[in-house]
Design an enzyme around this catalytic site. Sequence first.
Site, PDB file in Angstrom:
ATOM      1  CG  HIS A 147      13.709   4.205 -22.348  1.00 27.72           C
ATOM      2  ND1 HIS A 147      14.286   2.580 -22.976  1.00 27.72           N
ATOM      3  CD2 HIS A 147      13.314   4.981 -23.259  1.00 27.72           C
ATOM      4  CE1 HIS A 147      14.155   3.264 -24.245  1.00 27.72           C
ATOM      5  NE2 HIS A 147      13.425   4.396 -24.354  1.00 27.72           N
ATOM      6  CB  SER A 171       8.259  -3.553   8.114  1.00 29.35           C
ATOM      7  OG  SER A 171       9.456  -3.568   9.250  1.00 29.35           O
ATOM      8  CE  LYS A 181       9.375  -0.414   4.266  1.00 32.61           C
ATOM      9  NZ  LYS A 181       9.824  -2.146   4.262  1.00 32.61           N
ATOM     10  CD  GLU A 199       5.456  -5.311  -1.916  1.00 33.25           C
ATOM     11  OE1 GLU A 199       6.788  -5.560  -1.934  1.00 33.25           O
ATOM     12  OE2 GLU A 199       4.970  -4.720  -1.583  1.00 33.25           O
TER      13      GLU A 199
END
Length: 485
Positions: free
Chosen positions: A172, A293, A299, A306
């Site tokens: 979980h 970024s 970043k 992804e």
Amino acid sequence: MSTPQASSSSHNQLDTKAEAWSALFSEPMSDLVKRYTSSVFFDKRMWQADIQGSLAHAEMLSAQKIIAAEDFAAIQKGMAQITAEIEAGSFDWKLDLEDVHLNIEARLTQLVGDAGKRLHTGRSRNDQVATDVRLWLRGEIDLIEGLLVELQRSLVEVAGKNVDVILPGFTHLQVAQPVSFAHHLLAYVEMFKRDAERMLDVRKRVNVLPLGSAALAGTTYPLDRERVARTLGMEGVSQNSLDGVSDRDFAIEFTAAASLCMVHISRLSEELIIWMSQNFGFIRIADRFTTGSSIMPQKKNPDVPELARGKTGRVVGHLMGLITLMKGQPLAYNKDNQEDKEPLFDTVDTLKDTLRIFAEMIGGQVNPATGAKEGGITVNAGNMRAAALKGYATATDLADYLVKKGLPFRDAHETVAHAVKLATQKGVDLTELPLAELQAFNPNIEADVFDALSLEGSLNARNTLGGTAPVQVRAQLAKHQARLG
Ligand code: ARG
């Protein structure tokens, strides 16, 4: 478009599709309909399979004396030239000729005359296309097998260096029990091993020859289908002509196996993304797999994992497309089946690129100067360990310790819950509670409890087959290393 006309032996060229049929048609196709119905700009990538299938068919026609040996020789010669033209990029693919099959056949006839026109004896584009897709897909499955081995090797290499690195295992996404990082990576090796097995299983049903089914009912010529299958290295011939030309279940099965593989990739992607976030800091992936970024200078975004997670949706979408394409099609061939190619091709391309990029992102690349691999993921063992020490990951070990002292497991579970509550209130780990305080929960607790509560003690205790104890993990590693070579 030239006027439709029947072919005659003096008319050696097929420049438009209408010339491939007959004088039956009284008006030409509109440009829109031509564009709508043609497949050549995507199915031309099967040209090698098409030529291979045609040569095997022609060889058999000649062996069966259905065409003359000289015709077969002319076909071979013509196909060699067509191969050279396609490889050189000089082959003139014509939209008017609809698909890869008619384009190649038309050029063959242009080159070798009547022998080219004899190639289509005892054959239809229906069994031809089914054969081509199978041959093409068989080759791609073999490449995918190789890529799955490479990916497993990368994971096994990184695992080999990280057996004693401990991180929290989650259920979980809550800290559950500590596990070896190698153990975690080998879980993915198991998944990709099954994916490779599934691909091999699908390959058996892909590698069956429909050629000889002709349009749908078989043919009047005395074909030797077994001979063609042997020439093409196929494991059998389809046993029902209607089924042979029409079902695309093999493509659906392949796409299902590819979807499962991408689902495994997407799970791994999600973990890599979480692990490299600032809040975890478990790993870094090499800069060449990340992007910056345009607005936030600090970043480094995990674009590759992804995108792989996103592309999983695309492949699963192709599975839905193909299975829906097949649904409700009456026997035998229907033009619907031309729509099998783009989803299938894109599935293959997406899967191959993803497997290739993951093998390199995880395991790195060979540096030709040193022969060693570099540039794979960087593991931050300290952060993993610190995270494993948080969240009472060894609470189960305290319960197991009490069970060994004679307490029933349910009671031990309850006792440990109280101990965790106290430790939480004090803001300390279980190992930081003084022995006396632990003994207040159960007088059987002795000083050796601290060994049981250590991360190493917790791992070592899980010494069952498939468990995370380093001795088990090393045994699994050795098996995978031996298997993958
Ligand atoms: N381009 C067609 C396909 O991809 C080839 C078979 C065409 N057969 C036919 N009867 N129109 O399925």
